[in-house]
Design an enzyme around this catalytic site. Structure first.
Site, PDB file in Angstrom:
ATOM      1  N   ASP A  31       0.829  -1.205   0.000  1.00 52.94           N
ATOM      2  CA  ASP A  31       0.000   0.000   0.000  1.00 52.94           C
ATOM      3  C   ASP A  31       0.869   1.263   0.000  1.00 52.94           C
ATOM      4  OD1 ASP A  31      -2.305   1.432   0.010  1.00 52.94           O
ATOM      5  OD2 ASP A  31      -2.869   1.011   2.072  1.00 52.94           O
ATOM      6  N   GLY A  32       0.283   2.357  -0.495  1.00 49.59           N
ATOM      7  CA  GLY A  32       0.913   3.675  -0.342  1.00 49.59           C
ATOM      8  C   GLY A  32       1.721   4.151  -1.535  1.00 49.59           C
ATOM      9  N   GLY A  34       0.592   5.672  -4.194  1.00 53.17           N
ATOM     10  CA  GLY A  34       0.092   6.989  -4.574  1.00 53.17           C
ATOM     11  C   GLY A  34       0.555   8.071  -3.598  1.00 53.17           C
ATOM     12  N   ARG A  35       0.426   7.789  -2.298  1.00 55.33           N
ATOM     13  CA  ARG A  35       0.837   8.786  -1.291  1.00 55.33           C
ATOM     14  C   ARG A  35       2.334   9.056  -1.362  1.00 55.33           C
ATOM     15  NH1 ARG A  35      -1.996   5.761   3.494  1.00 55.33           N
ATOM     16  NH2 ARG A  35      -2.397   4.313   1.807  1.00 55.33           N
ATOM     17  N   SER A  76      -6.673  -5.819  -6.791  1.00 53.65           N
ATOM     18  CA  SER A  76      -7.858  -6.384  -6.131  1.00 53.65           C
ATOM     19  C   SER A  76      -9.083  -6.272  -7.031  1.00 53.65           C
ATOM     20  CB  SER A  76      -8.123  -5.655  -4.810  1.00 53.65           C
ATOM     21  OG  SER A  76      -8.712  -4.392  -5.064  1.00 53.65           O
ATOM     22  N   GLU A  78     -11.580  -4.806  -6.273  1.00 58.46           N
ATOM     23  CA  GLU A  78     -12.101  -3.449  -6.066  1.00 58.46           C
ATOM     24  C   GLU A  78     -11.274  -2.397  -6.822  1.00 58.46           C
ATOM     25  OE1 GLU A  78     -11.571  -5.624  -3.415  1.00 58.46           O
ATOM     26  OE2 GLU A  78     -13.694  -6.151  -3.355  1.00 58.46           O
ATOM     27  N   ASN A  79     -10.062  -2.764  -7.241  1.00 61.53           N
ATOM     28  CA  ASN A  79      -9.198  -1.771  -7.902  1.00 61.53           C
ATOM     29  C   ASN A  79      -9.720  -1.323  -9.272  1.00 61.53           C
ATOM     30  OD1 ASN A  79      -6.062  -3.111  -6.568  1.00 61.53           O
ATOM     31  ND2 ASN A  79      -7.327  -1.422  -5.828  1.00 61.53           N
ATOM     32  N   TRP A  80     -10.697  -2.041  -9.844  1.00 62.53           N
ATOM     33  CA  TRP A  80     -11.281  -1.605 -11.116  1.00 62.53           C
ATOM     34  C   TRP A  80     -12.000  -0.266 -10.958  1.00 62.53           C
ATOM     35  CZ3 TRP A  80      -9.432  -4.310 -14.982  1.00 62.53           C
ATOM     36  CH2 TRP A  80      -9.143  -5.671 -14.808  1.00 62.53           C
ATOM     37  N   ARG A 203       1.715  -5.153   5.953  1.00 61.32           N
ATOM     38  CA  ARG A 203       1.008  -4.087   5.227  1.00 61.32           C
ATOM     39  C   ARG A 203       1.764  -2.779   5.406  1.00 61.32           C
ATOM     40  NH1 ARG A 203      -5.264  -2.990   3.975  1.00 61.32           N
ATOM     41  NH2 ARG A 203      -4.900  -1.112   2.774  1.00 61.32           N
ATOM     42  N   GLU A 222      -0.176 -13.596  11.648  1.00 62.19           N
ATOM     43  CA  GLU A 222       0.259 -12.425  12.422  1.00 62.19           C
ATOM     44  C   GLU A 222       0.370 -11.213  11.495  1.00 62.19           C
ATOM     45  OE1 GLU A 222       0.983 -12.437  15.742  1.00 62.19           O
ATOM     46  OE2 GLU A 222       0.479 -14.561  15.915  1.00 62.19           O
TER      47      GLU A 222
HETATM   48  C1  FPP Z   1      -1.580   0.365  -3.469  1.00 56.13           C
HETATM   49  O1  FPP Z   1      -1.108   1.687  -3.493  1.00 56.13           O
HETATM   50  C2  FPP Z   1      -1.003  -0.392  -4.567  1.00 56.13           C
HETATM   51  C3  FPP Z   1      -1.711  -0.970  -5.568  1.00 56.13           C
HETATM   52  C4  FPP Z   1      -3.173  -0.892  -5.674  1.00 56.13           C
HETATM   53  C5  FPP Z   1      -1.061  -1.693  -6.661  1.00 56.13           C
HETATM   54  C6  FPP Z   1       0.201  -2.416  -6.321  1.00 56.13           C
HETATM   55  C7  FPP Z   1       0.980  -2.553  -7.560  1.00 56.13           C
HETATM   56  C8  FPP Z   1       2.308  -2.514  -7.675  1.00 56.13           C
HETATM   57  C9  FPP Z   1       3.218  -2.439  -6.553  1.00 56.13           C
HETATM   58  C10 FPP Z   1       2.946  -2.530  -9.034  1.00 56.13           C
HETATM   59  C11 FPP Z   1       2.626  -3.688  -9.909  1.00 56.13           C
HETATM   60  C12 FPP Z   1       2.768  -5.022  -9.247  1.00 56.13           C
HETATM   61  C13 FPP Z   1       3.563  -6.022  -9.662  1.00 56.13           C
HETATM   62  C14 FPP Z   1       3.527  -7.333  -8.965  1.00 56.13           C
HETATM   63  C15 FPP Z   1       4.493  -5.903 -10.781  1.00 56.13           C
HETATM   64  P1  FPP Z   1      -2.152   2.875  -3.693  1.00 56.13           P
HETATM   65  O2  FPP Z   1      -2.136   3.272  -5.104  1.00 56.13           O
HETATM   66  O3  FPP Z   1      -3.490   2.454  -3.176  1.00 56.13           O
HETATM   67  O4  FPP Z   1      -1.538   3.974  -2.785  1.00 56.13           O
HETATM   68  P2  FPP Z   1      -2.332   5.127  -1.985  1.00 56.13           P
HETATM   69  O5  FPP Z   1      -3.198   4.448  -0.975  1.00 56.13           O
HETATM   70  O6  FPP Z   1      -1.233   5.914  -1.370  1.00 56.13           O
HETATM   71  O7  FPP Z   1      -3.118   5.889  -3.016  1.00 56.13           O
END
Ligand code: FPP
Length: 258
Positions: A31-32, A34-35, A76, A78-80, A203, A222
């Site tokens: 996660d993170g 974007g931030r 995920s 939900e990511n769509w 996470r 854990e």
């Molecule tokens: C969450 O960060 C990250 C994702 C939804 C995608 C994860 C994808 C990658 C690390 C790159 C591609 C993966 C592989 C295996 C090559 P966020 O965008 O939700 O961050 P935020 O919460 O700060 O906005």
């Protein structure tokens, strides 16, 4: 004076190697991105690109440490809901990773697998995934499992549907199963039935949620949460997570023996 770190013959910290070899399954919610990007005046997409660097570094290190399985939540169900351009970029990064990473996966003897509703991914991503899975299928080292178009509720619903269809077809007598056998029949219909239960879920980015990830497999896993964004997560952070895990007392609902 602090004691000198004890290193194993391959230059890795011996205590972490011992922990990694005692663990069956580690998963990461990355996660993170974007931030992390926004805090640096970059575009979200650049956060994802840096996130791929972390995937590479952490996978290589986990394999060298001797971990049996690493599962990464890459996309995920939900990511769509994200903007189309971001979804398209994530799919492009994924495809590029699946192709560019083949040499590295072979060198580290990593076997790539996947879980999720794979049929819902774009055709070119599916093809790259299928080819990389086939290429690495014989590798004897760590299993790297990518969760793609994955949701845990969907996984359980898909398993329940398969069980119901098998019952309707007369292949399983659900009414004759005792509780343990029913659980085993459902587990056999998860996306990857051989997947070990989770020992540790990491996470990043300060969040403390499961977010529809591996609900079944995480029953007694854990948590290790850290504040840094995924693009910053590197080898030493994986080591720190494993050391944190080793400090936990796991009773699986029983009592600690003293
Ligand atoms: C969450 O960060 C990250 C994702 C939804 C995608 C994860 C994808 C990658 C690390 C790159 C591609 C993966 C592989 C295996 C090559 P966020 O965008 O939700 O961050 P935020 O919460 O700060 O906005």
């Amino acid at each position: 004076m602090a004691a000198a770190a004890d290193f194993s013959s391959n230059g890795l910290p011996a205590d972490v190697v011992a922990i990694a070899r005692s663990v069956r399954h580690v998963a990461i919610i990355m996660d993170g991105n974007g931030r992390w990007a926004r805090a640096r005046g970059l575009k979200r997409i650049q956060g994802h690109e840096h996130g791929v660097e972390s995937v590479r570094a952490v996978t290589r290190h986990a394999a060298r440490l001797g971990l049996a399985q690493l599962t990464l939540f890459a996309f995920s169900t939900e990511n769509w809901k994200r903007p189309r351009t971001e979804v398209r970029t994530l799919m492009r990064l994924l495809k590029r990773y699946l192709i560019d990473e083949r040499g590295e996966l072979m060198q580290n003897r990593v076997r790539l697998t996947s879980i999720g509703r794979i049929a819902g991914l774009p055709k070119d991503v599916r093809r790259a995934l299928r080819d990389t899975e086939a290429l690495t299928a014989g590798n004897p080292g760590m299993v790297l499992c990518l969760a793609l178009n994955y949701g845990a509720r969907q996984e359980l619903a898909d398993a329940a549907r398969r069980l119901a269809l098998d019952a309707l077809a007369g292949r399983v007598r659900v009414d004759a199963l005792d509780d343990d056998a029913l659980e085993a029949e459902l587990a056999r219909r998860l996306y990857q039935p051989e997947m070990p239960p989770l020992d540790l879920l990491i996470r990043t980015a300060g969040e403390k949620r499961l977010s529809n990830f591996l609900l079944w497999q995480m029953s007694y896993g854990e948590f290790h949460c850290c504040d840094m964004g995924w693009p910053e997560f590197r080898e030493e952070d994986l080591e720190e997570a494993l050391r944190d895990y080793a400090r936990r007392t796991r009773t699986f609902g029983g009592l600690v023996r003293r």
